[in-house]
Design an enzyme around this catalytic site. Sequence first.
Site, PDB file in Angstrom:
ATOM      1  N   CYS A   1     -48.583 -52.662 -52.276  1.00 11.22           N
ATOM      2  CA  CYS A   1     -49.260 -51.475 -52.791  1.00 11.22           C
ATOM      3  C   CYS A   1     -49.138 -50.373 -51.739  1.00 11.22           C
ATOM      4  O   CYS A   1     -49.637 -50.499 -50.622  1.00 11.22           O
ATOM      5  CB  CYS A   1     -50.722 -51.830 -53.079  1.00 11.22           C
TER       6      CYS A   1
ATOM      7  N   CYS B   1     -61.771 -38.311 -57.850  1.00 13.25           N
ATOM      8  CA  CYS B   1     -62.322 -39.249 -58.830  1.00 13.25           C
ATOM      9  C   CYS B   1     -63.599 -39.837 -58.226  1.00 13.25           C
ATOM     10  O   CYS B   1     -63.619 -40.272 -57.073  1.00 13.25           O
ATOM     11  CB  CYS B   1     -61.318 -40.358 -59.146  1.00 13.25           C
TER      12      CYS B   1
ATOM     13  N   CYS C   1     -58.543 -52.403 -55.138  1.00 17.15           N
ATOM     14  CA  CYS C   1     -58.323 -51.098 -55.769  1.00 17.15           C
ATOM     15  C   CYS C   1     -59.443 -50.138 -55.431  1.00 17.15           C
ATOM     16  O   CYS C   1     -60.612 -50.460 -55.619  1.00 17.15           O
ATOM     17  CB  CYS C   1     -58.345 -51.225 -57.296  1.00 17.15           C
TER      18      CYS C   1
ATOM     19  N   CYS D   1     -56.606 -37.922 -50.718  1.00 19.16           N
ATOM     20  CA  CYS D   1     -56.311 -37.569 -52.106  1.00 19.16           C
ATOM     21  C   CYS D   1     -57.140 -36.353 -52.471  1.00 19.16           C
ATOM     22  O   CYS D   1     -58.274 -36.209 -52.019  1.00 19.16           O
ATOM     23  CB  CYS D   1     -56.648 -38.736 -53.039  1.00 19.16           C
TER      24      CYS D   1
ATOM     25  N   GLU E   1     -53.189 -46.678 -45.393  1.00 17.61           N
ATOM     26  CA  GLU E   1     -53.263 -48.114 -45.617  1.00 17.61           C
ATOM     27  C   GLU E   1     -52.241 -48.582 -46.655  1.00 17.61           C
ATOM     28  O   GLU E   1     -51.925 -47.873 -47.605  1.00 17.61           O
ATOM     29  CB  GLU E   1     -54.675 -48.497 -46.054  1.00 17.61           C
TER      30      GLU E   1
ATOM     31  N   GLY F   1     -53.789 -41.730 -52.626  1.00 16.67           N
ATOM     32  CA  GLY F   1     -53.093 -40.533 -53.076  1.00 16.67           C
ATOM     33  C   GLY F   1     -52.648 -40.544 -54.527  1.00 16.67           C
ATOM     34  O   GLY F   1     -52.659 -41.577 -55.195  1.00 16.67           O
TER      35      GLY F   1
ATOM     36  N   CYS G   1     -63.816 -43.519 -56.512  1.00 16.20           N
ATOM     37  CA  CYS G   1     -62.736 -43.943 -55.619  1.00 16.20           C
ATOM     38  C   CYS G   1     -63.011 -43.557 -54.180  1.00 16.20           C
ATOM     39  O   CYS G   1     -63.374 -42.417 -53.879  1.00 16.20           O
ATOM     40  CB  CYS G   1     -61.414 -43.327 -56.078  1.00 16.20           C
TER      41      CYS G   1
ATOM     42  N   SER H   1     -48.496 -45.359 -60.444  1.00 17.41           N
ATOM     43  CA  SER H   1     -49.794 -45.197 -61.094  1.00 17.41           C
ATOM     44  C   SER H   1     -50.265 -43.759 -60.928  1.00 17.41           C
ATOM     45  O   SER H   1     -50.254 -43.215 -59.828  1.00 17.41           O
ATOM     46  CB  SER H   1     -50.808 -46.160 -60.458  1.00 17.41           C
TER      47      SER H   1
END
Length: 372
Positions: free
Chosen positions: A108, A119, A345, A115, A95, A170, A122, A202
Amino acid sequence: MSASREINLMGLERNALRALLADMGEKPFRGDQLMQWIHQHGVLDFEKMTNLGKTLRSQLSESCTVKSLELIKESISVDGTRKWLFRLDDGNAIETVFIPEEDRGTLCVSSQAGCALNCTFCSTAQQGFNRNLTSAEIIGQLWAASQLLHSGVVPGSNRVITNVVLMGMGEPLLNFDNVVSAMQIMLDDFAYGLSKRRVTLSTSGVIPALDKLFDVCPVSLAVSLHAPNDELRNILVPVNKKYPIRELIAACKRYIGDDAGRRRVTIEYVMLDGVNDSDGQAKELLKCLQGLPAKINLIPFNPFPGSQYRRSPQNRIDAFREILMQAGIMTVTRRPRGDDIDAACGQLAGRITDRTRRTSRMELQENVGTVK
Ligand code: SAH
Protein backbone atom coordinates in the site's frame (compact mmCIF):
# COMPACT_ATOMS: atom_id res chain seq x y z
CA MET A 1 28.02 20.17 -8.16
CA SER A 2 26.05 21.06 -11.25
CA ALA A 3 22.27 20.93 -11.21
CA SER A 4 22.21 18.15 -13.80
CA ARG A 5 23.70 15.87 -11.18
CA GLU A 6 20.37 15.99 -9.50
CA ILE A 7 18.55 13.97 -12.17
CA ASN A 8 17.20 11.07 -10.15
CA LEU A 9 16.74 8.11 -12.44
CA MET A 10 14.58 6.23 -9.92
CA GLY A 11 11.40 7.94 -11.10
CA LEU A 12 11.98 7.89 -14.85
CA GLU A 13 9.81 5.79 -17.12
CA ARG A 14 11.55 3.64 -19.70
CA ASN A 15 10.93 6.09 -22.53
CA ALA A 16 12.60 8.81 -20.52
CA LEU A 17 15.59 6.57 -19.73
CA ARG A 18 15.91 5.67 -23.40
CA ALA A 19 15.75 9.33 -24.41
CA LEU A 20 18.35 10.25 -21.81
CA LEU A 21 20.77 7.62 -23.07
CA ALA A 22 20.13 8.54 -26.68
CA ASP A 23 21.10 12.10 -25.70
CA MET A 24 24.34 10.70 -24.35
CA GLY A 25 25.03 9.15 -27.74
CA GLU A 26 24.08 5.64 -26.71
CA LYS A 27 21.69 3.15 -28.27
CA PRO A 28 18.24 3.52 -26.66
CA PHE A 29 18.19 -0.12 -25.47
CA ARG A 30 20.81 0.87 -22.91
CA GLY A 31 17.90 2.61 -21.22
CA ASP A 32 16.14 -0.75 -20.91
CA GLN A 33 19.23 -2.24 -19.30
CA LEU A 34 19.48 0.67 -16.90
CA MET A 35 15.88 0.15 -15.87
CA GLN A 36 16.54 -3.54 -15.20
CA TRP A 37 19.55 -2.75 -13.05
CA ILE A 38 17.64 -0.28 -10.95
CA HIS A 39 14.31 -2.00 -10.53
CA GLN A 40 14.94 -5.70 -11.13
CA HIS A 41 18.40 -6.09 -9.61
CA GLY A 42 18.04 -3.30 -7.06
CA VAL A 43 21.42 -1.83 -8.05
CA LEU A 44 21.86 1.90 -7.55
CA ASP A 45 25.61 2.18 -8.08
CA PHE A 46 26.43 2.78 -11.76
CA GLU A 47 29.82 1.13 -11.34
CA LYS A 48 28.10 -2.18 -10.62
CA MET A 49 26.06 -2.09 -13.83
CA THR A 50 28.51 -4.33 -15.62
CA ASN A 51 26.84 -4.66 -19.00
CA LEU A 52 27.07 -0.91 -19.53
CA GLY A 53 30.40 0.28 -20.92
CA LYS A 54 32.95 1.90 -18.66
CA THR A 55 32.68 5.28 -20.34
CA LEU A 56 28.90 5.28 -20.08
CA ARG A 57 29.10 4.31 -16.41
CA SER A 58 31.31 7.23 -15.56
CA GLN A 59 29.21 9.55 -17.71
CA LEU A 60 26.15 8.47 -15.74
CA SER A 61 27.92 8.91 -12.41
CA GLU A 62 28.77 12.46 -13.37
CA SER A 63 25.34 13.60 -14.42
CA CYS A 64 22.80 11.41 -12.60
CA THR A 65 22.01 9.65 -9.36
CA VAL A 66 19.61 6.87 -8.44
CA LYS A 67 18.12 7.60 -5.06
CA SER A 68 15.94 5.50 -2.83
CA LEU A 69 14.12 6.51 0.34
CA GLU A 70 15.66 6.54 3.77
CA LEU A 71 14.04 4.13 6.22
CA ILE A 72 13.35 5.70 9.60
CA LYS A 73 11.28 3.03 11.25
CA GLU A 74 9.81 -0.41 10.67
CA SER A 75 6.82 -1.74 12.65
CA ILE A 76 5.67 -5.34 12.39
CA SER A 77 2.15 -6.35 13.39
CA VAL A 78 1.21 -9.61 15.08
CA ASP A 79 -0.64 -10.46 11.84
CA GLY A 80 2.53 -10.03 9.77
CA THR A 81 1.63 -6.63 8.33
CA ARG A 82 4.63 -4.33 8.11
CA LYS A 83 4.63 -0.57 8.17
CA TRP A 84 7.59 1.54 7.15
CA LEU A 85 8.19 5.20 7.82
CA PHE A 86 10.40 6.74 5.13
CA ARG A 87 12.11 10.09 5.35
CA LEU A 88 11.98 12.39 2.33
CA ASP A 89 14.73 14.87 1.46
CA ASP A 90 12.78 17.80 2.84
CA GLY A 91 12.26 16.26 6.29
CA ASN A 92 8.70 15.06 5.73
CA ALA A 93 8.07 11.39 6.30
CA ILE A 94 5.56 9.08 4.65
CA GLU A 95 4.23 5.63 5.40
CA THR A 96 4.06 2.48 3.29
CA VAL A 97 2.40 -0.76 4.35
CA PHE A 98 2.92 -4.37 3.27
CA ILE A 99 0.02 -6.77 3.82
CA PRO A 100 0.85 -10.47 3.38
CA GLU A 101 -2.02 -12.84 2.64
CA GLU A 102 -2.09 -16.50 1.75
CA ASP A 103 -2.28 -16.05 -1.98
CA ARG A 104 -0.75 -12.61 -2.44
CA GLY A 105 1.29 -9.79 -0.94
CA THR A 106 -0.06 -6.28 -1.26
CA LEU A 107 1.95 -3.11 -0.95
CA CYS A 108 0.00 0.00 0.00
CA VAL A 109 1.76 3.07 -1.35
CA SER A 110 1.42 6.79 -0.52
CA SER A 111 1.06 9.44 -3.22
CA GLN A 112 1.26 12.69 -1.24
CA ALA A 113 2.83 13.97 1.96
CA GLY A 114 -0.43 14.43 3.83
CA CYS A 115 -3.73 15.01 2.06
CA ALA A 116 -5.75 18.08 1.21
CA LEU A 117 -9.16 16.46 1.03
CA ASN A 118 -10.18 16.61 4.65
CA CYS A 119 -12.31 13.45 4.89
CA THR A 120 -13.58 13.58 8.45
CA PHE A 121 -12.90 9.90 9.30
CA CYS A 122 -9.30 9.76 8.03
CA SER A 123 -6.15 10.26 10.03
CA THR A 124 -4.08 11.48 7.08
CA ALA A 125 -6.52 14.37 6.70
CA GLN A 126 -5.88 15.38 10.31
CA GLN A 127 -2.24 15.85 9.46
CA GLY A 128 -2.94 18.41 6.76
CA PHE A 129 -1.15 18.60 3.46
CA ASN A 130 2.43 19.36 2.53
CA ARG A 131 3.13 18.42 -1.07
CA ASN A 132 2.88 15.95 -3.89
CA LEU A 133 5.38 13.11 -3.90
CA THR A 134 7.67 12.90 -6.92
CA SER A 135 7.45 9.84 -9.17
CA ALA A 136 10.78 8.76 -7.65
CA GLU A 137 9.32 8.94 -4.16
CA ILE A 138 6.27 6.93 -5.18
CA ILE A 139 8.09 4.15 -7.05
CA GLY A 140 10.86 4.41 -4.45
CA GLN A 141 8.42 2.90 -1.94
CA LEU A 142 8.07 -0.20 -4.10
CA TRP A 143 11.81 -0.30 -4.71
CA ALA A 144 12.58 -0.05 -1.00
CA ALA A 145 9.89 -2.55 0.02
CA SER A 146 11.19 -5.06 -2.54
CA GLN A 147 14.64 -4.75 -0.98
CA LEU A 148 13.38 -4.95 2.59
CA LEU A 149 11.30 -8.04 1.81
CA HIS A 150 13.90 -9.60 -0.50
CA SER A 151 11.12 -9.71 -3.05
CA GLY A 152 12.04 -10.62 -6.59
CA VAL A 153 10.23 -8.78 -9.33
CA VAL A 154 10.08 -11.40 -12.05
CA PRO A 155 6.94 -13.56 -11.94
CA GLY A 156 7.84 -17.07 -10.89
CA SER A 157 10.86 -15.88 -8.92
CA ASN A 158 10.71 -15.22 -5.20
CA ARG A 159 8.09 -12.57 -5.74
CA VAL A 160 6.63 -11.46 -2.43
CA ILE A 161 4.91 -8.26 -3.56
CA THR A 162 2.27 -9.35 -6.07
CA ASN A 163 -0.08 -6.37 -5.91
CA VAL A 164 0.21 -2.63 -5.38
CA VAL A 165 -2.59 -0.40 -4.16
CA LEU A 166 -2.43 3.39 -4.16
CA MET A 167 -4.34 3.56 -0.91
CA GLY A 168 -1.77 5.10 1.40
CA MET A 169 -1.47 8.75 2.30
CA GLY A 170 -2.87 11.24 -0.19
CA GLU A 171 -5.26 11.50 -3.11
CA PRO A 172 -3.46 9.94 -6.09
CA LEU A 173 -5.56 11.69 -8.73
CA LEU A 174 -4.50 15.08 -7.35
CA ASN A 175 -0.90 14.12 -8.15
CA PHE A 176 -1.73 12.78 -11.55
CA ASP A 177 1.45 12.94 -13.62
CA ASN A 178 3.77 11.60 -10.95
CA VAL A 179 1.37 8.83 -10.00
CA VAL A 180 0.95 7.77 -13.62
CA SER A 181 4.73 7.74 -14.18
CA ALA A 182 5.22 5.59 -11.10
CA MET A 183 2.44 3.21 -12.21
CA GLN A 184 3.98 2.93 -15.69
CA ILE A 185 7.17 1.74 -14.00
CA MET A 186 5.17 -0.76 -11.92
CA LEU A 187 3.67 -2.16 -15.14
CA ASP A 188 6.85 -2.13 -17.23
CA ASP A 189 8.29 -5.56 -18.03
CA PHE A 190 11.78 -4.14 -17.67
CA ALA A 191 10.90 -3.08 -14.12
CA TYR A 192 8.21 -4.74 -11.96
CA GLY A 193 6.04 -6.20 -14.73
CA LEU A 194 2.81 -6.08 -12.72
CA SER A 195 -0.39 -6.49 -14.71
CA LYS A 196 -2.94 -3.65 -14.72
CA ARG A 197 -5.23 -5.90 -12.74
CA ARG A 198 -2.71 -6.03 -9.90
CA VAL A 199 -2.27 -2.29 -9.57
CA THR A 200 -5.22 -0.51 -7.97
CA LEU A 201 -5.71 3.22 -7.67
CA SER A 202 -8.07 4.36 -4.95
CA THR A 203 -9.70 7.76 -5.27
CA SER A 204 -12.28 9.83 -3.48
CA GLY A 205 -13.54 10.76 -6.93
CA VAL A 206 -11.75 13.53 -8.80
CA ILE A 207 -13.80 13.09 -11.96
CA PRO A 208 -11.79 14.90 -14.68
CA ALA A 209 -8.63 13.07 -13.61
CA LEU A 210 -10.50 9.78 -13.57
CA ASP A 211 -11.48 10.20 -17.20
CA LYS A 212 -7.90 11.05 -18.07
CA LEU A 213 -6.62 8.01 -16.20
CA PHE A 214 -8.70 5.73 -18.38
CA ASP A 215 -6.98 7.18 -21.44
CA VAL A 216 -3.39 6.91 -20.23
CA CYS A 217 -3.16 4.08 -17.70
CA PRO A 218 -6.37 2.12 -17.03
CA VAL A 219 -5.38 0.23 -13.90
CA SER A 220 -7.92 -1.28 -11.50
CA LEU A 221 -10.09 1.31 -9.84
CA ALA A 222 -11.35 1.66 -6.28
CA VAL A 223 -13.64 4.51 -5.30
CA SER A 224 -14.15 5.76 -1.76
CA LEU A 225 -17.89 6.25 -1.66
CA HIS A 226 -18.71 5.88 2.06
CA ALA A 227 -22.20 7.37 1.83
CA PRO A 228 -25.30 6.66 -0.26
CA ASN A 229 -26.43 10.28 -0.66
CA ASP A 230 -24.86 13.67 -1.27
CA GLU A 231 -26.05 15.16 2.00
CA LEU A 232 -24.02 12.69 4.05
CA ARG A 233 -21.15 12.36 1.60
CA ASN A 234 -20.66 16.13 1.59
CA ILE A 235 -19.76 15.79 5.26
CA LEU A 236 -17.69 12.59 5.18
CA VAL A 237 -15.89 13.22 1.87
CA PRO A 238 -16.11 16.99 1.29
CA VAL A 239 -14.79 16.79 -2.29
CA ASN A 240 -18.29 15.45 -3.00
CA LYS A 241 -19.53 19.05 -3.07
CA LYS A 242 -17.53 19.48 -6.25
CA TYR A 243 -18.01 15.98 -7.68
CA PRO A 244 -21.36 14.61 -6.45
CA ILE A 245 -22.33 10.94 -6.34
CA ARG A 246 -24.40 10.72 -9.48
CA GLU A 247 -21.62 12.24 -11.60
CA LEU A 248 -19.04 10.06 -9.88
CA ILE A 249 -20.94 6.87 -10.62
CA ALA A 250 -21.36 7.99 -14.25
CA ALA A 251 -17.58 8.49 -14.42
CA CYS A 252 -17.07 4.98 -13.00
CA LYS A 253 -19.31 3.59 -15.73
CA ARG A 254 -17.23 5.38 -18.35
CA TYR A 255 -14.10 3.97 -16.76
CA ILE A 256 -15.35 0.41 -17.04
CA GLY A 257 -16.61 1.12 -20.53
CA ASP A 258 -17.61 -1.96 -22.49
CA ASP A 259 -15.20 -4.08 -20.50
CA ALA A 260 -17.89 -4.87 -17.93
CA GLY A 261 -17.55 -8.58 -18.50
CA ARG A 262 -14.08 -8.57 -17.02
CA ARG A 263 -13.77 -5.50 -14.89
CA ARG A 264 -15.46 -4.10 -11.86
CA VAL A 265 -15.03 -0.98 -9.81
CA THR A 266 -14.36 -1.62 -6.16
CA ILE A 267 -16.59 0.58 -4.05
CA GLU A 268 -15.07 1.31 -0.64
CA TYR A 269 -17.48 1.97 2.19
CA VAL A 270 -16.22 2.68 5.69
CA MET A 271 -18.58 1.39 8.38
CA LEU A 272 -19.30 4.17 10.87
CA ASP A 273 -21.54 3.31 13.80
CA GLY A 274 -24.91 5.05 13.50
CA VAL A 275 -23.71 7.29 10.66
CA ASN A 276 -23.88 5.37 7.39
CA ASP A 277 -24.63 1.78 8.40
CA SER A 278 -28.43 1.36 8.55
CA ASP A 279 -30.50 -1.07 6.47
CA GLY A 280 -32.11 1.91 4.76
CA GLN A 281 -28.71 3.25 3.78
CA ALA A 282 -27.70 -0.13 2.36
CA LYS A 283 -30.76 -0.01 0.13
CA GLU A 284 -30.01 3.57 -0.85
CA LEU A 285 -26.51 2.45 -1.76
CA LEU A 286 -27.90 -0.22 -4.04
CA LYS A 287 -29.88 2.43 -5.88
CA CYS A 288 -26.77 4.59 -6.35
CA LEU A 289 -24.89 1.70 -7.85
CA GLN A 290 -27.55 0.56 -10.29
CA GLY A 291 -26.06 -0.33 -13.65
CA LEU A 292 -22.43 -0.16 -12.43
CA PRO A 293 -20.39 -3.37 -12.50
CA ALA A 294 -19.14 -3.11 -8.92
CA LYS A 295 -17.97 -5.07 -5.95
CA ILE A 296 -18.13 -3.56 -2.51
CA ASN A 297 -15.50 -3.49 0.19
CA LEU A 298 -16.90 -2.71 3.60
CA ILE A 299 -14.12 -1.27 5.75
CA PRO A 300 -14.72 -1.38 9.50
CA PHE A 301 -13.73 2.08 10.72
CA ASN A 302 -10.22 2.20 12.18
CA PRO A 303 -9.94 4.70 15.01
CA PHE A 304 -7.04 7.11 15.51
CA PRO A 305 -6.22 9.67 18.21
CA GLY A 306 -8.90 12.35 18.22
CA SER A 307 -11.29 10.53 15.86
CA GLN A 308 -14.95 11.34 16.36
CA TYR A 309 -16.47 8.11 15.02
CA ARG A 310 -16.90 4.54 16.23
CA ARG A 311 -16.67 1.31 14.27
CA SER A 312 -20.04 -0.28 13.46
CA PRO A 313 -20.69 -3.41 15.52
CA GLN A 314 -20.03 -6.70 13.72
CA ASN A 315 -23.71 -7.70 13.54
CA ARG A 316 -24.53 -4.36 11.89
CA ILE A 317 -21.76 -4.83 9.31
CA ASP A 318 -23.04 -8.37 8.63
CA ALA A 319 -26.63 -7.17 8.19
CA PHE A 320 -25.53 -4.36 5.86
CA ARG A 321 -23.49 -6.82 3.84
CA GLU A 322 -26.36 -9.27 3.64
CA ILE A 323 -28.63 -6.68 2.01
CA LEU A 324 -26.01 -5.97 -0.65
CA MET A 325 -25.30 -9.65 -1.24
CA GLN A 326 -29.02 -10.43 -1.54
CA ALA A 327 -29.17 -7.87 -4.34
CA GLY A 328 -26.43 -9.78 -6.12
CA ILE A 329 -23.47 -7.50 -5.43
CA MET A 330 -20.27 -9.20 -4.36
CA THR A 331 -19.51 -7.66 -0.96
CA VAL A 332 -16.49 -8.31 1.21
CA THR A 333 -15.82 -7.04 4.71
CA ARG A 334 -12.20 -6.00 4.84
CA ARG A 335 -10.41 -7.53 7.78
CA PRO A 336 -8.52 -4.80 9.63
CA ARG A 337 -4.85 -5.55 9.12
CA GLY A 338 -2.03 -4.15 11.17
CA ASP A 339 -4.25 -2.07 13.41
CA ASP A 340 -1.99 -2.81 16.39
CA ILE A 341 0.74 -0.81 14.64
CA ASP A 342 -1.60 1.86 13.25
CA ALA A 343 -1.14 0.50 9.74
CA ALA A 344 -4.80 -0.10 8.90
CA CYS A 345 -6.84 1.89 6.38
CA GLY A 346 -7.02 5.51 7.34
CA GLN A 347 -4.43 5.29 10.11
CA LEU A 348 -1.42 6.43 8.10
CA ALA A 349 -0.24 9.81 9.25
CA GLY A 350 3.47 9.87 8.55
CA ARG A 351 5.19 12.93 9.91
CA ILE A 352 4.50 15.85 7.71
CA THR A 353 4.75 19.58 8.12
CA ASP A 354 1.30 20.96 7.44
CA ARG A 355 1.39 23.88 5.04
CA THR A 356 -2.31 24.49 4.84
CA ARG A 357 -4.01 24.09 8.10
CA ARG A 358 -4.97 25.77 11.31
CA THR A 359 -3.49 25.47 14.77
CA SER A 360 -5.60 22.60 16.08
CA ARG A 361 -4.00 20.45 13.43
CA MET A 362 -0.56 21.69 14.36
CA GLU A 363 -1.06 20.68 17.96
CA LEU A 364 -1.91 17.16 16.94
CA GLN A 365 1.17 17.10 14.82
CA GLU A 366 3.38 18.20 17.68
CA ASN A 367 2.15 15.22 19.65
CA VAL A 368 3.41 12.97 16.93
CA GLY A 369 6.67 14.87 16.61
CA THR A 370 8.41 16.00 13.48
CA VAL A 371 11.53 14.71 11.89
CA LYS A 372 14.38 17.16 12.05
N1 SAH B 1 -7.41 9.31 -1.15
C1 SAH B 1 -7.67 8.00 -1.65
C2 SAH B 1 -6.75 6.91 -1.13
C3 SAH B 1 -6.39 6.88 0.34
S1 SAH B 1 -7.41 6.20 1.54
C4 SAH B 1 -9.11 7.65 -1.41
O1 SAH B 1 -9.82 8.44 -0.82
O2 SAH B 1 -9.55 6.61 -1.87
C5 SAH B 1 -7.63 4.50 1.36
C6 SAH B 1 -9.00 4.03 1.90
O3 SAH B 1 -9.07 4.04 3.34
C7 SAH B 1 -10.11 4.97 1.43
O4 SAH B 1 -11.22 4.22 1.04
C8 SAH B 1 -10.39 5.74 2.69
O5 SAH B 1 -11.64 6.36 2.64
C9 SAH B 1 -10.27 4.66 3.75
N2 SAH B 1 -10.17 5.21 5.10
C10 SAH B 1 -9.71 6.42 5.47
N3 SAH B 1 -9.76 6.56 6.81
C11 SAH B 1 -10.24 5.40 7.31
C12 SAH B 1 -10.49 4.93 8.63
N4 SAH B 1 -10.22 5.67 9.69
N5 SAH B 1 -10.98 3.68 8.77
C13 SAH B 1 -11.21 2.90 7.69
N6 SAH B 1 -10.98 3.29 6.42
C14 SAH B 1 -10.51 4.53 6.22
